[in-house]
Write an enzyme that holds these catalytic residues in place. Structure first.
Site, mmCIF file in Angstrom:
data_model
loop_
_atom_site.group_PDB
_atom_site.id
_atom_site.type_symbol
_atom_site.label_atom_id
_atom_site.label_comp_id
_atom_site.label_asym_id
_atom_site.label_seq_id
_atom_site.Cartn_x
_atom_site.Cartn_y
_atom_site.Cartn_z
ATOM 1 N N LYS A 294 27.239 -2.888 0.258
ATOM 2 C CA LYS A 294 28.700 -2.805 0.099
ATOM 3 C C LYS A 294 29.302 -1.926 1.181
ATOM 4 C CE LYS A 294 28.511 -2.932 -4.972
ATOM 5 N NZ LYS A 294 28.797 -2.085 -6.151
ATOM 6 N N ARG B 238 0.795 -1.224 0.000
ATOM 7 C CA ARG B 238 0.000 0.000 0.000
ATOM 8 C C ARG B 238 0.828 1.274 0.000
ATOM 9 N NH1 ARG B 238 -3.059 -3.559 1.958
ATOM 10 N NH2 ARG B 238 -1.179 -4.153 3.029
ATOM 11 N N THR B 239 1.768 1.359 0.929
ATOM 12 C CA THR B 239 2.476 2.632 1.084
ATOM 13 C C THR B 239 3.284 2.930 -0.170
ATOM 14 O OG1 THR B 239 2.589 2.168 3.439
ATOM 15 C CG2 THR B 239 4.010 3.913 2.621
ATOM 16 N N HIS C 43 5.639 6.332 11.299
ATOM 17 C CA HIS C 43 5.036 6.186 9.970
ATOM 18 C C HIS C 43 4.097 7.379 9.778
ATOM 19 C CE1 HIS C 43 3.571 4.478 6.369
ATOM 20 N NE2 HIS C 43 3.391 3.225 6.745
ATOM 21 N N ARG D 159 11.538 4.041 2.933
ATOM 22 C CA ARG D 159 11.238 3.107 4.037
ATOM 23 C C ARG D 159 12.494 2.293 4.284
ATOM 24 N NH1 ARG D 159 6.073 -0.791 4.510
ATOM 25 N NH2 ARG D 159 5.201 1.213 5.117
HETATM 26 N N1 ASP Z 1 1.667 -1.316 6.948
HETATM 27 C C1 ASP Z 1 1.919 -0.827 8.277
HETATM 28 C C2 ASP Z 1 3.396 -0.517 8.470
HETATM 29 O O1 ASP Z 1 4.135 -0.500 7.516
HETATM 30 C C3 ASP Z 1 1.374 -1.731 9.330
HETATM 31 C C4 ASP Z 1 1.946 -3.128 9.411
HETATM 32 O O2 ASP Z 1 2.854 -3.480 8.660
HETATM 33 O O3 ASP Z 1 1.460 -3.867 10.277
HETATM 34 O O4 ASP Z 1 3.791 -0.248 9.570
#
Ligand code: ASP
Length: 337
Positions: free
Chosen positions: A86, A57-58, A135, A107
């Site tokens: 590396k 999703r993100t 987040h 991320r």
């Molecule tokens: N998608 C959310 C996160 O990246 C929640 C999860 O992974 O549980 O933190």
């Protein structure tokens, strides 16, 4: 805060007025996200979408949000295929990658990593999750969803009762969301988790210092009563030493139709950042609630696009120009939203 050029690393950067500004811009993005209009306001701009931890999703919604504003997306998704393996420092990677993009979303599995990366970056960096820490874009879309759900019940955020359930120790979404909500007034937080997976003490302390009521409990049944919002989370298996340790907690707190009917007040909104763990031994949010009108999980994911568009528009300083570069769409777009 001053948005143009800013890195968005932590919700602690925001005042309540900043959150409201993001929400206003997000709402103005609705015709574009809903494919009634297209805009080319970011025509020629490049997003570096760097995901060094699993994400669906993100990653996709940040990419989609950038595309919807007319920009191009370059993805880097495999930490093993990057020079970080590396021995390259995050600082060097940040300095280099910022030469190839107009904005970066990142991320990474380590807490603090995105902040470190941003210190070297010459373009805005948006934190898409740094390990168990924060987040921020998820918290914004969650709060945007909460605001809209409560609005449809003629209620506001101030004074609401919010329960958070599950792995509150490792869950970065609940860390960011609780701190963001604490900018509002008179909230009752009910934190339902196994003792070992409680919300970090410094966050609980901060919520109390800001004048909110915080109840911590291991008893899901009593914790579920009298809430406006119940926000469930998955046991964050990847943050445990091994699967066996995570298994100790998996499936301890579950919400299904029967439990909802018995303990929740009838209009309680059900939320989850997703992914929900649908394996039999976990199943913290049962599929038997899928048709429930108060289940807001897919409204959360739809709102994620709006909020991420707003973050791009504000940090790249085009929020006021979106409509100037727009036209109606000419293909079929009915019934999607
Ligand atoms: N998608 C959310 C996160 O990246 C929640 C999860 O992974 O549980 O933190």
């Amino acid at each position: 805060m001053h948005f143009p050029g800013a890195h968005i690393i932590s919700v602690s950067q925001f005042e309540r007025s900043d959150v409201e500004r993001i929400f206003d811009v997000a709402s103005a993005m609705r015709p574009y996200a809903h494919r009634e209009r297209v805009t080319k306001v970011l025509d020629g701009a490049i997003l570096g979408n760097m995901f060094f931890e699993p994400s669906t999703r993100t990653r996709v919604s940040f990419g989609c949000a950038f595309n919807l504003l007319g920009g191009e997306v370059r993805e880097t998704t495999d930490i093993k295929a990057s020079s970080l393996t590396k021995g390259e420092s995050l600082y060097d990677t940040g300095r280099v990658m910022s030469g190839y993009s107009d904005i970066i979303v990142m991320r990474h599995p380590q807490a603090g990593s995105v902040a470190e990366f941003s210190r070297a970056s010459r373009v805005p960096v948006l934190n898409a999750g740094d390990g168990p820490n924060e987040h921020p874009s998820q918290a914004l879309l969650d709060l945007y969803t909460i605001k809209r759900e409560l609005m449809s019940r003629q209620q506001g955020i101030d004074g609401m009762h919010l329960a958070m359930v599950g792995d509150l120790k490792h869950g970065r979404t609940v860390h960011s969301l609780s701190q963001l909500v604490s900018l509002y007034s008179n909230i009752r937080f009910t934190l339902i988790s196994p003792r070992e997976l409680r919300m970090p003490e410094e966050i609980v302390e901060e919520l109390r210092q800001r004048g909110h009521e915080v109840v911590e409990t291991e008893d899901m049944e009593s914790g579920l009563t009298a809430n406006d919002i119940v926000y469930l989370t998955r046991i964050q298996e990847e943050r445990f030493a091994n699967k066996m340790e995570a298994d100790l907690y998996r499936g301890r707190f579950r919400l299904n139709q029967a439990i909802y009917t018995r303990y929740c007040q009838p209009n309680t909104v059900i939320m989850h950042p997703l992914p929900r763990d649908s394996r039999d031994d976990a199943n913290e949010l049962d599929n038997d609630l899928n048709q429930h009108p108060n289940l807001a999980i897919f409204r959360q994911t739809d709102n994620g696009v709006l909020v991420r568009m707003a973050l791009f528009a504000l940090t790249l300083d085009v929020a006021d120009q979106v409509d100037k570069h727009a036209r109606d769409v000419n293909w079929y777009t009915e019934r999607r939203f």
